[in-house]
Each structure stands twice: as C-alpha cells, then as structure tokens.
Design a protein around this motif. Structure first.
Motif, PDB file in Angstrom:
ATOM      1  N   UNK A   6      -0.849  -2.869  -4.224  1.00 45.03           N
ATOM      2  CA  UNK A   6      -0.251  -1.583  -3.864  1.00 45.03           C
ATOM      3  C   UNK A   6      -1.340  -0.544  -3.623  1.00 45.03           C
ATOM      4  N   UNK A   7      -2.373  -0.579  -4.440  1.00 47.54           N
ATOM      5  CA  UNK A   7      -3.510   0.331  -4.272  1.00 47.54           C
ATOM      6  C   UNK A   7      -4.284   0.028  -2.991  1.00 47.54           C
ATOM      7  N   UNK A   8      -4.588  -1.245  -2.777  1.00 50.54           N
ATOM      8  CA  UNK A   8      -5.512  -1.632  -1.709  1.00 50.54           C
ATOM      9  C   UNK A   8      -4.900  -1.554  -0.320  1.00 50.54           C
ATOM     10  N   UNK A   9      -3.585  -1.539  -0.218  1.00 54.95           N
ATOM     11  CA  UNK A   9      -2.936  -1.545   1.091  1.00 54.95           C
ATOM     12  C   UNK A   9      -3.096  -0.216   1.820  1.00 54.95           C
ATOM     13  N   UNK A  10      -3.417   0.838   1.093  1.00 59.32           N
ATOM     14  CA  UNK A  10      -3.429   2.184   1.682  1.00 59.32           C
ATOM     15  C   UNK A  10      -4.382   2.303   2.874  1.00 59.32           C
ATOM     16  N   UNK A  11      -5.653   1.875   2.774  1.00 55.11           N
ATOM     17  CA  UNK A  11      -6.538   2.010   3.941  1.00 55.11           C
ATOM     18  C   UNK A  11      -6.033   1.259   5.170  1.00 55.11           C
ATOM     19  N   UNK A  12      -5.438   0.086   4.954  1.00 51.06           N
ATOM     20  CA  UNK A  12      -4.915  -0.683   6.089  1.00 51.06           C
ATOM     21  C   UNK A  12      -3.731   0.028   6.724  1.00 51.06           C
ATOM     22  N   UNK A  13      -2.847   0.547   5.902  1.00 48.33           N
ATOM     23  CA  UNK A  13      -1.632   1.177   6.423  1.00 48.33           C
ATOM     24  C   UNK A  13      -1.956   2.421   7.248  1.00 48.33           C
ATOM     25  N   UNK A  14      -3.060   3.072   6.937  1.00 45.26           N
ATOM     26  CA  UNK A  14      -3.439   4.277   7.679  1.00 45.26           C
ATOM     27  C   UNK A  14      -3.827   3.982   9.127  1.00 45.26           C
ATOM     28  N   UNK A  15      -4.001   2.703   9.458  1.00 45.82           N
ATOM     29  CA  UNK A  15      -4.266   2.346  10.852  1.00 45.82           C
ATOM     30  C   UNK A  15      -3.032   2.558  11.726  1.00 45.82           C
ATOM     31  N   UNK A  16      -1.876   2.704  11.091  1.00 43.50           N
ATOM     32  CA  UNK A  16      -0.640   2.980  11.829  1.00 43.50           C
ATOM     33  C   UNK A  16      -0.043   4.279  11.298  1.00 43.50           C
ATOM     34  N   UNK A  17      -0.374   5.420  11.901  1.00 48.58           N
ATOM     35  CA  UNK A  17       0.064   6.724  11.372  1.00 48.58           C
ATOM     36  C   UNK A  17       1.573   6.834  11.175  1.00 48.58           C
TER      37      UNK A  17
END
Length: 557
Positions: A147-158
């Motif tokens: 849950x913590x680590x997914x944040x940087x990846x998810x930011x690739x799709x605003x």
C-alpha cells in the motif's frame, strides 16, 4: 514394624519442584525506548522529530500487538470460494488479531507517512515504525508495504491518482469486502509474477485488451493468471500484463466500478513455510476490469520506484527480525545462570552475543542510511546512491537474517526452539525477504545492470565509501581491493555475489565509521573487514569489549 504409608503427607502429592533460574518473558515493553541503537540511528538520520510518535507506536508493538502477532500466526487465513447460497465470493477470512494489527499500523500512518509529511527524516521515521512493527508480525507487513510502495507508480496516471490516493493515504482501515468507492480507506496488493517466468516478468503471458482507445488511465480487460498474488483481500492490485506495445502496468480492483464482483478468481492460498498471518494466492483474470498506469509498453519503468521502496522494506524487515531475535537472546541470557555464573558474565557467551549485536546494528545502520537517501531523492548523488544500495542492501541483510536468528535461538537453548517462543516464527519468516522482490541472484545482477547502464551510480557509491577513508588501514585496503574488483569486468557475472557481498560490508563499515558508535565500528572493521573472525558468530578477535557491546543492545525494560 514399619510406619504406615500416609499418602496425604507424601512428597509426591505436593509440588515436585520450584521453578527458578528462568528469566521473565520479554513482553509488555516499549520497542522504541528499550532499543538504544534504534533511537541512535533515528537521530543520526534526521528523524528525531518523530520521537513522540515512535514512542507511542513502540508501546503498542511491545504490548497488545505482540500478542496479536502470535494470534494472527496461530490462526491462518481461510479461503472461501462460495457463500452458503452457491455464489462465487473469493473471500479470504482473517482472525480478528490480523485486523487489529492492520488497523493499528494504518492509524499510525505506517503506510503513508513520507507521502503525507515529505521532508528530511520522513522515510527514516517510517522505517523506524515498521522496524518495530515487523518484530510483532511480519506477515501483515506485506500489504502495508505494498500500500505504501504503490504511491509513486500510481502518480504516473494523474486521473487514477486523484481518485485512489485519498483512500490509500487514509488512516482508516476498512476490512469489509465491498467496492472501493464505498470505503474511506483501502489497501493495495501486487500481482506481478507468473508460473513460466517468476522474476522474469517480461516472460508474462497475461494480456490486456483496451475497451476503447487505450493508453494511460484508460480501461482494459485482462485475461491471464498470476502465480503469486500477495494479500488477495486488498481492494486493488498492481498488475503487469502484455499489450501490443509490450509489458504494461495496470490497476485492477476487486470490485468493478458498477459495483459488481470483478472477474478476479482466487485459485488457492499458498501453504508457505512462514509468513503465516498473510495470505498469498494464485489467481486468474477472466476479462477483469483494470486501468493502465503510465506509458503503454513501459510497465517495468512505471514500477521501478515502487520496487525500490519494496526492496527497502525488505532490508528494514529483515533488520527487524534480526533485532527481535537479538533482543530475545540478550534478555533471556541476562536472567539465566549456567555452571554457577550468569551467562552475561561468561566470556564465550559475551563473544556470541556481541557478534550478534554488531550484525544487527550494522543492518539497521545500513538501512537507515538508505532511508536517508530516499528522503533526498531530489539530490542526484543520493538518488544514484539509492538506486544501487537498495539492491546491495536487500541482498546482504536478507541473506544474513536466517543465520543470525538461528544463532540467537541457540543462545536461548531448547525453550527457544518451541513454538511458545517467537524464535521459531522469526526463523520461518526470515527467508521470505530474500526471495520476495527478486532473489539473491536477481539483486546481484541488478547491481551489475545498474552499473553498466548508468556508471554514475557506481561513482556515487564509491564516493560515499571514500568518506570513511583514513581512519582504519584495514578499511582502506579493503576499499582499494574492492575498487579493483569492480574495475575488472572479466568473469564479473560469475563473481557477482562475492563482489556484492563486499560492497555491502564496505558500506556497513563506512556508515558505522562515519556516524556510529566507535566500539561497534572498530569491532566491525576487525571482524568483517580485516577478516580476523571465523565463519560463525561468536568468533570475534581478542581485544573487543564484548560486554559493553552486548549491553548497548540489551532491551531496556
């Protein structure tokens, strides 16, 4: 005439013996205030501002959560394919203690702190939180890490980030099996690897089909399978699947956006060696709804920052297991006498415990140094340093943990081998971090790949090691030899494990020399760098103040 036997006074009817020479259990204590090395390294790397928060969390980790960890591992997750009416539900049920653990961590912000409070010390403070939490239960740490680590990846799709991040960063834990849009807080899982490829995700055969135009943020249907899907009761998963442009990254929810169950089918739960409180599964996607994250065909690039975070958590997690084992060993032996002397007064036991303490603190120090780099990724030097040291650190610390834990178990003796003690669980747990997110060979080859692709990462790493030069001749000689080895590209792949091991030892020595306790640094250099010790723990060379070193790591109750 003999006296008549009186069963009421016969000694066999009374207590057979008095229990003595047994220490009190290590429980109901504060995992932060009792841990001098942890407090020290939190301060060194700029997270002293989180002291109050870490103390509060430490009280939970050494108290109620410690017992919850035992309960969550004794009562494994159960998989239910259908409800009583015959409807397919793909439901995994957990013991209430698992939810207690998850709720405590999420309420404390262990999954979100650096994203909500970015700045100096944020990654270090979070690492200190999970360092304590993993000592209570490492299994539930898996979905928290994801849950913590997914944040940087998810930011690739605003567009997706706008909808999902408020729920991901929420401090509300919601265990209900309902659509994500009915929740204020969600957890995320990952489903990357497949039967035929394992860590070689480019061999994946799972396919994604666009519903319309396709591209970043667009809806797709996914068909295929995943061999390991961690935490299958998460609200959504990061998934890698093939498109016409190559391997791409997707966000796949458990429930469709119309409120119906997604075409996400759990095949079975893995029966694992350890990590018992956490569910790991095999899954199939039969036209599952998902949305693309990032650029099509660049799935690996999209998740690269996420991988750095999960590898970092493997470092911290294994360091935590080592600390938990060490704390038990030092605490137990402090209250135990053998052959007429307390074990802490016996020279050979001092040697063993001090050696374990050195190993534990070196792992923690290295992890916190990498955490400092992650706090300063806007600095090119720190970013390059983090790129290579997450792989180096994951390889070495995760490899050392099982050996150290079994030695700690031996210090405790037979009682350390029984399931009432936490040591058997720590020992079974220890191998998973070395395997997850790429096993040892994958980490070593990634170090070579990083050096070859971007030589500046090696320059950043060696520049860091140069900071410790001039204080110990053995270190200077070791660094010179390592530099020569790194410059010799002939048979480098064959020698890769040897080289990465030396890179890890050099970095641990550097951090301890530059920032650490002088006694710990000197002992590390003598035993690991000058190679004056044997292969087993408890073979420290003469002249080391073992008693002082073990007392530094003894839990302060």
């Amino acid at each position: 005439m003999t006296d008549r036997f009186d069963p009421h006074t016969h000694l066999s009817q009374a207590e057979t013996h008095e229990v003595f020479n047994q220490p009190a259990p290590l429980e109901q204590y504060n995992t932060y205030t009792s841990d001098q090395p942890l407090q020290y390294w939190v301060g060194v790397y700029g997270a002293g501002w989180a002291k109050s928060q870490l103390q509060s969390f430490g009280l939970q980790c050494g108290g109620d959560l410690l017992e919850a960890g035992f309960m969550a591992n004794e009562n494994k997750p159960e998989f239910h394919t259908h409800d009583r009416f015959g409807n397919r539900v793909d439901l995994v049920k957990f013991h209430p203690s698992y939810h207690q653990l998850m709720a405590a961590a999420i309420e404390a912000g262990m999954h979100s702190l650096p994203w909500e409070q970015p700045g100096p010390g944020a990654q270090v403070a979070r690492a200190a939180m999970e360092y304590q939490y993993f000592q209570t239960d490492a299994g539930s740490g898996c979905p928290l890490t994801m849950t913590f680590a997914v944040v940087p990846a998810l930011k690739h799709s605003p567009k997706l980030a706008e909808e999902w991040l408020p729920r991901i960063l929420s401090h509300q834990y919601d265990e209900r099996n309902v659509p994500y849009f009915e929740k204020k807080g969600v957890t995320l899982g990952m489903a990357m690897t497949e039967k035929q490829g394992g860590s070689d995700v480019r061999a994946n055969t799972t396919r994604a089909y666009p519903k319309a135009e396709g591209g970043n943020g667009s809806e797709y249907e996914i068909v295929g399978h995943k061999w390991f899907c961690s935490a299958p009761m998460s609200d959504a998963f990061l998934v890698l699947a093939q498109t016409d442009s190559g391997l791409s990254c997707f966000l796949l929810p458990r429930w469709r956006d119309d409120g119906s169950k997604n075409q996400f089918f759990i095949q079975r739960l893995k029966n694992k060696l350890g990590n018992a409180s956490n569910a790991s599964s095999e899954v199939e996607f039969r036209g599952a709804q998902a949305w693309m994250i990032g650029e099509e065909g660049r799935g690996v690039r999209t998740i690269i920052e996420m991988v750095a975070m999960t590898r970092f958590d493997c470092m911290v997690g294994s360091s935590a297991l080592m600390r938990a084992a060490l704390a038990q060993a030092i605490h137990h032996t402090s209250g135990r006498s053998v052959f007429g002397k307390n074990l802490h007064d016996q020279k050979l036991m001092q040697n063993v415990l001090a050696d374990l303490a050195i190993e534990s603190e070196a792992a923690l120090a290295m992890s916190m140094r990498v955490g400092f780099a992650l706090d300063h990724l806007d600095d090119e030097q720190q970013s390059l340093f983090a790129r290579i040291t997450t792989a180096v650190g994951k390889y070495w610390i995760c490899k050392r943990a099982p050996q150290m834990i079994v030695e700690a178990m031996e210090c405790i003796g037979g009682v350390g081998y029984v399931e009432d003690n936490i040591l058997p669980r720590l020992y079974r747990e220890a191998p998973v971090n070395a395997i997850w997110e790429g096993a040892g060979n994958v980490q070593c080859l990634d170090v070579l790949r990083a050096i070859n692709k971007e030589p500046a990462v090696l320059k950043a790493y060696l520049s860091e090691l140069d900071k410790a030069k001039g204080r110990y001749q053995a270190y200077d000689n070791f660094l010179m030899a390592l530099t020569e080895e790194l410059g010799n590209h002939e048979t480098i792949e064959y020698r890769c494990r040897t080289v990465v091991e030396k890179m890890a030892l050099a970095l641990q020595a550097c951090v301890l020399i530059c920032e650490g306790n002088k006694e710990i640094a000197e002992a590390f250099v003598q035993s690991r760098i000058a190679r004056q010790a044997g292969c087993q723990f408890g073979t420290l060379p003469e002249g080391i103040d073992c008693f002082s070193i073990l007392k530094r790591s003894q839990p302060v109750i």
